[in-house]
Design a protein around this motif. Structure first.
Motif, short mmCIF file in Angstrom:
data_model
loop_
_atom_site.label_atom_id
_atom_site.label_comp_id
_atom_site.label_asym_id
_atom_site.label_seq_id
_atom_site.Cartn_x
_atom_site.Cartn_y
_atom_site.Cartn_z
N GLU A 24 0.81 -1.22 0.00
CA GLU A 24 0.00 0.00 0.00
C GLU A 24 0.84 1.27 0.00
O GLU A 24 0.52 2.24 -0.69
CB GLU A 24 -0.96 0.01 1.19
CG GLU A 24 -2.06 -1.00 1.05
CD GLU A 24 -3.10 -0.92 2.15
OE1 GLU A 24 -2.86 -0.22 3.17
OE2 GLU A 24 -4.17 -1.53 1.99
N THR A 49 -12.21 5.62 -2.70
CA THR A 49 -12.15 5.29 -1.28
C THR A 49 -10.73 4.82 -0.91
O THR A 49 -10.19 5.22 0.12
CB THR A 49 -13.17 4.19 -0.93
OG1 THR A 49 -14.49 4.70 -1.23
CG2 THR A 49 -13.11 3.79 0.52
N LEU A 50 -10.14 4.00 -1.76
CA LEU A 50 -8.78 3.52 -1.53
C LEU A 50 -7.79 4.68 -1.50
O LEU A 50 -6.97 4.79 -0.59
CB LEU A 50 -8.37 2.52 -2.60
CG LEU A 50 -6.90 2.09 -2.58
CD1 LEU A 50 -6.59 1.32 -1.30
CD2 LEU A 50 -6.56 1.29 -3.82
N ASN A 52 -8.31 7.80 -0.84
CA ASN A 52 -8.53 8.60 0.37
C ASN A 52 -7.97 7.90 1.61
O ASN A 52 -7.38 8.55 2.48
CB ASN A 52 -10.01 8.92 0.55
CG ASN A 52 -10.47 9.98 -0.43
OD1 ASN A 52 -9.73 10.89 -0.77
ND2 ASN A 52 -11.70 9.86 -0.89
N ARG A 53 -8.13 6.60 1.68
CA ARG A 53 -7.59 5.85 2.82
C ARG A 53 -6.06 5.88 2.81
O ARG A 53 -5.43 6.12 3.84
CB ARG A 53 -8.09 4.40 2.80
CG ARG A 53 -7.63 3.59 4.00
CD ARG A 53 -8.24 2.21 4.04
NE ARG A 53 -7.89 1.37 2.92
CZ ARG A 53 -6.70 0.76 2.77
NH1 ARG A 53 -5.75 0.92 3.66
NH2 ARG A 53 -6.49 -0.02 1.73
N ASP A 56 -4.84 9.29 3.87
CA ASP A 56 -4.92 9.48 5.31
C ASP A 56 -3.84 8.69 6.05
O ASP A 56 -3.24 9.18 7.01
CB ASP A 56 -6.29 9.09 5.84
CG ASP A 56 -7.38 10.05 5.39
OD1 ASP A 56 -7.05 11.19 4.98
OD2 ASP A 56 -8.57 9.67 5.43
N GLU A 57 -3.58 7.48 5.59
CA GLU A 57 -2.65 6.59 6.28
C GLU A 57 -1.19 6.90 5.99
O GLU A 57 -0.36 6.88 6.90
CB GLU A 57 -2.96 5.14 5.93
CG GLU A 57 -2.23 4.15 6.79
CD GLU A 57 -2.78 2.74 6.65
OE1 GLU A 57 -2.00 1.80 6.85
OE2 GLU A 57 -3.98 2.60 6.35
#
Length: 66
Positions: A24, A49-50, A52-53, A56-57
């Motif tokens: 990732e 969605t991926l 954005n995740r 954030d991560e």
């Protein structure tokens, strides 16, 4: 790990990645670097969605694109 073939729009930016999966963090770095080459209008809801995740991560809430 992400399966590249499960990313219908994003898979195009991993053209030089030899494996079928990608970590990732590596995926996030490539997304940032190759953002101009992503057909954003074609991103699926799951891909958004991926992104954005991952933002954030691994990007501390920021997607640094040129």
């Amino acid at each position: 790990m992400l399966v590249i073939q499960q990313l219908p729009t994003l898979k195009d930016i991993f053209w030089d990645w030899r494996a079928n999966t990608i970590d990732e963090k590596d995926a996030f770095e490539i997304i940032e670097k190759r953002w101009p080459y992503i057909a954003q209008e074609n991103l699926t809801a799951d891909e958004i969605t991926l992104i954005n995740r991952l933002k954030d991560e691994y990007g501390f809430g920021v997607l640094m694109v040129a």
